[in-house]
Design a protein around this motif. Sequence first.
Motif, mmCIF file in Angstrom:
data_model
loop_
_atom_site.group_PDB
_atom_site.id
_atom_site.type_symbol
_atom_site.label_atom_id
_atom_site.label_comp_id
_atom_site.label_asym_id
_atom_site.label_seq_id
_atom_site.Cartn_x
_atom_site.Cartn_y
_atom_site.Cartn_z
ATOM 1 N N GLY A 1 0.812 -1.216 0.000
ATOM 2 C CA GLY A 1 0.000 0.000 0.000
ATOM 3 C C GLY A 1 0.842 1.260 0.000
ATOM 4 N N THR A 2 2.141 1.123 -0.223
ATOM 5 C CA THR A 2 3.052 2.257 -0.295
ATOM 6 C C THR A 2 4.246 1.858 -1.150
ATOM 7 N N VAL A 3 4.882 2.829 -1.764
ATOM 8 C CA VAL A 3 6.024 2.542 -2.626
ATOM 9 C C VAL A 3 7.282 2.500 -1.757
ATOM 10 N N PRO A 4 7.957 1.347 -1.718
ATOM 11 C CA PRO A 4 9.164 1.227 -0.896
ATOM 12 C C PRO A 4 10.388 1.773 -1.611
ATOM 13 N N GLY A 5 11.401 2.115 -0.823
ATOM 14 C CA GLY A 5 12.690 2.497 -1.396
ATOM 15 C C GLY A 5 13.385 1.258 -1.936
ATOM 16 N N ASP A 6 14.368 1.445 -2.787
ATOM 17 C CA ASP A 6 15.057 0.316 -3.416
ATOM 18 C C ASP A 6 15.729 -0.614 -2.414
ATOM 19 N N ASP A 7 16.151 -0.080 -1.279
ATOM 20 C CA ASP A 7 16.855 -0.886 -0.286
ATOM 21 C C ASP A 7 16.048 -1.082 0.993
ATOM 22 N N GLU A 8 14.758 -0.774 0.941
ATOM 23 C CA GLU A 8 13.890 -0.954 2.110
ATOM 24 C C GLU A 8 13.430 -2.407 2.195
ATOM 25 N N ASP A 9 13.580 -2.991 3.367
ATOM 26 C CA ASP A 9 13.203 -4.382 3.585
ATOM 27 C C ASP A 9 11.682 -4.514 3.539
ATOM 28 N N PHE A 10 11.199 -5.432 2.718
ATOM 29 C CA PHE A 10 9.765 -5.658 2.538
ATOM 30 C C PHE A 10 9.069 -5.926 3.873
ATOM 31 N N PHE A 11 9.670 -6.738 4.713
ATOM 32 C CA PHE A 11 9.037 -7.119 5.974
ATOM 33 C C PHE A 11 9.111 -5.993 7.006
ATOM 34 N N ASP A 12 10.205 -5.241 7.010
ATOM 35 C CA ASP A 12 10.306 -4.075 7.891
ATOM 36 C C ASP A 12 9.301 -2.999 7.496
ATOM 37 N N ALA A 13 8.921 -2.968 6.224
ATOM 38 C CA ALA A 13 7.958 -1.980 5.721
ATOM 39 C C ALA A 13 6.512 -2.409 5.993
ATOM 40 N N GLY A 14 6.330 -3.547 6.661
ATOM 41 C CA GLY A 14 4.979 -3.979 7.008
ATOM 42 C C GLY A 14 4.500 -5.210 6.268
ATOM 43 N N GLY A 15 5.327 -5.770 5.402
ATOM 44 C CA GLY A 15 4.934 -6.963 4.666
ATOM 45 C C GLY A 15 4.830 -8.176 5.572
ATOM 46 N N ASP A 16 3.830 -8.992 5.327
ATOM 47 C CA ASP A 16 3.661 -10.229 6.079
ATOM 48 C C ASP A 16 3.623 -11.395 5.098
ATOM 49 N N SER A 17 3.347 -12.596 5.587
ATOM 50 C CA SER A 17 3.402 -13.770 4.716
ATOM 51 C C SER A 17 2.362 -13.707 3.600
ATOM 52 N N LEU A 18 1.181 -13.193 3.875
ATOM 53 C CA LEU A 18 0.149 -13.085 2.845
ATOM 54 C C LEU A 18 0.561 -12.072 1.774
ATOM 55 N N ALA A 19 1.100 -10.949 2.199
ATOM 56 C CA ALA A 19 1.572 -9.938 1.247
ATOM 57 C C ALA A 19 2.736 -10.490 0.424
ATOM 58 N N ALA A 20 3.614 -11.251 1.061
ATOM 59 C CA ALA A 20 4.741 -11.852 0.339
ATOM 60 C C ALA A 20 4.235 -12.824 -0.722
ATOM 61 N N GLU A 21 3.243 -13.621 -0.376
ATOM 62 C CA GLU A 21 2.672 -14.559 -1.341
ATOM 63 C C GLU A 21 2.067 -13.809 -2.527
ATOM 64 N N ASN A 22 1.414 -12.686 -2.261
ATOM 65 C CA ASN A 22 0.847 -11.877 -3.345
ATOM 66 C C ASN A 22 1.937 -11.331 -4.262
ATOM 67 N N VAL A 23 3.047 -10.892 -3.687
ATOM 68 C CA VAL A 23 4.170 -10.399 -4.487
ATOM 69 C C VAL A 23 4.685 -11.511 -5.394
ATOM 70 N N LEU A 24 4.903 -12.693 -4.815
ATOM 71 C CA LEU A 24 5.445 -13.811 -5.587
ATOM 72 C C LEU A 24 4.478 -14.271 -6.678
ATOM 73 N N LEU A 25 3.189 -14.291 -6.377
ATOM 74 C CA LEU A 25 2.205 -14.677 -7.391
ATOM 75 C C LEU A 25 2.150 -13.659 -8.526
ATOM 76 N N THR A 26 2.189 -12.387 -8.185
ATOM 77 C CA THR A 26 2.168 -11.323 -9.193
ATOM 78 C C THR A 26 3.381 -11.428 -10.110
ATOM 79 N N LEU A 27 4.561 -11.545 -9.516
ATOM 80 C CA LEU A 27 5.781 -11.611 -10.318
ATOM 81 C C LEU A 27 5.856 -12.909 -11.112
ATOM 82 N N SER A 28 5.417 -14.006 -10.519
ATOM 83 C CA SER A 28 5.404 -15.287 -11.238
ATOM 84 C C SER A 28 4.551 -15.188 -12.494
ATOM 85 N N ALA A 29 3.376 -14.574 -12.363
ATOM 86 C CA ALA A 29 2.481 -14.424 -13.510
ATOM 87 C C ALA A 29 3.100 -13.518 -14.574
ATOM 88 N N GLN A 30 3.704 -12.430 -14.161
ATOM 89 C CA GLN A 30 4.306 -11.493 -15.115
ATOM 90 C C GLN A 30 5.485 -12.104 -15.859
#
Length: 78
Positions: A19-48
């Motif tokens: 829900g926010t644009v992270p910096g290039d070196d900002e840790d996904f999990f430190d920025a609030g990412g959890d396991s469900l959000a991580a799965e969404n990232v992986l599914l999105t990139l896998s499809a692309q």
Amino acid sequence: MPDPTFEERVRAAFAEALGTVPGDDEDFFDAGGDSLAAENVLLTLSAQLSTELPGWVLLDHPTVRGLAAALRSGEARI
């Protein structure tokens, strides 16, 4: 329109999941990412990228810059 770079794809997937644009070196999990959000990232990139990405890849490469480099090198793909 040119094909988006790996960084742009990863940044957009992170932004959608966080829900926010992270910096290039900002840790996904430190920025609030959890396991469900991580799965969404992986599914999105896998499809692309028309490939399957393993679950560990975001744990090992939790930043835009790191994940993009892993994708570019082929390290992150199954």
